[in-house]
Enzyme design. Structure first.
Site, PDB file in Angstrom:
ATOM      1  N   ASP A 121       0.867  -1.174   0.000  1.00 45.27           N
ATOM      2  CA  ASP A 121       0.000   0.000   0.000  1.00 45.27           C
ATOM      3  C   ASP A 121       0.905   1.225   0.000  1.00 45.27           C
ATOM      4  O   ASP A 121       1.996   1.196   0.576  1.00 45.27           O
ATOM      5  CB  ASP A 121      -0.898   0.018   1.240  1.00 45.27           C
ATOM      6  CG  ASP A 121      -1.964  -1.059   1.227  1.00 45.27           C
ATOM      7  OD1 ASP A 121      -2.449  -1.403   0.132  1.00 45.27           O
ATOM      8  OD2 ASP A 121      -2.313  -1.556   2.310  1.00 45.27           O
ATOM      9  N   ASP A 139      -7.273  -1.191  -4.283  1.00 45.19           N
ATOM     10  CA  ASP A 139      -8.284  -0.763  -3.308  1.00 45.19           C
ATOM     11  C   ASP A 139      -9.202   0.302  -3.905  1.00 45.19           C
ATOM     12  O   ASP A 139     -10.403   0.307  -3.630  1.00 45.19           O
ATOM     13  CB  ASP A 139      -7.610  -0.224  -2.048  1.00 45.19           C
ATOM     14  CG  ASP A 139      -6.751  -1.260  -1.346  1.00 45.19           C
ATOM     15  OD1 ASP A 139      -7.053  -2.462  -1.452  1.00 45.19           O
ATOM     16  OD2 ASP A 139      -5.767  -0.866  -0.694  1.00 45.19           O
TER      17      ASP A 139
END
Length: 161
Positions: A121, A139
């Protein structure tokens, strides 16, 4: 079936490729570095590895449980979901939001397979004391699909589709 194949080529595969490319760039450019902030701190690029799901849910599970839940079970659900999308008659809007969710899921699954169960991430949004969890392109695709699903399921969405 023709429109489904076109949408897979225009939505599904490019999203997985974009997710993969940005994660490789995050590893190469952000890992071990200080966060890079833009727009007075509203948007930041920062390296993070997530062993769990959204907002690190399950990150503290034992390794065997995380493997079974986030790799094996999620992989099975994603494959079944893709098969369902391919065989179920549906309009192009429903199919596209399904592809967004699945592309994000497959992007993160692929990352887990390459990174010993971890997902890279690297983006963070912050407005004053409010901030998101650190997230990635996969995401964003999942959230876009979820919001798209909510919209096409609403009264307004049903009238427009």
């Amino acid at each position: 079936m023709k429109i489904k194949m076109i949408l897979i080529l225009l939505v599904f595969l490019p999203l997985i490729g974009c997710d993969r490319y940005t994660k490789v760039q995050a590893v190469n450019l952000l890992k071990g570095q200080e966060p890079i902030s833009f727009l007075d701190g509203f948007f930041s690029l920062t390296y993070h590895e997530n062993t769990g799901a959204m907002l690190s849910f399950g990150a503290k599970f034992p390794d065997e449980v995380r493997l079974m839940v986030f790799t094996v079970l999620v992989g099975l659900v994603l494959v079944i979901g893709l098969i369902y999308l391919m065989i179920k008659p549906m309009n192009k809007y429903s199919f596209t939001v399904g592809l967004l969710i699945l592309a994000g899921g497959f992007g993160n699954l692929y990352d887990r397979a390459l990174n010993d169960g971890r997902v890279v991430d690297f983006m963070l949004l912050q407005l004053g004391p409010l901030q998101t969890g650190v997230f990635n392109v996969a995401d964003v695709a999942i959230m876009a699909g979820v919001f798209g699903f909510l919209f096409i399921s609403s009264k307004l969405g049903k009238r427009l589709t």
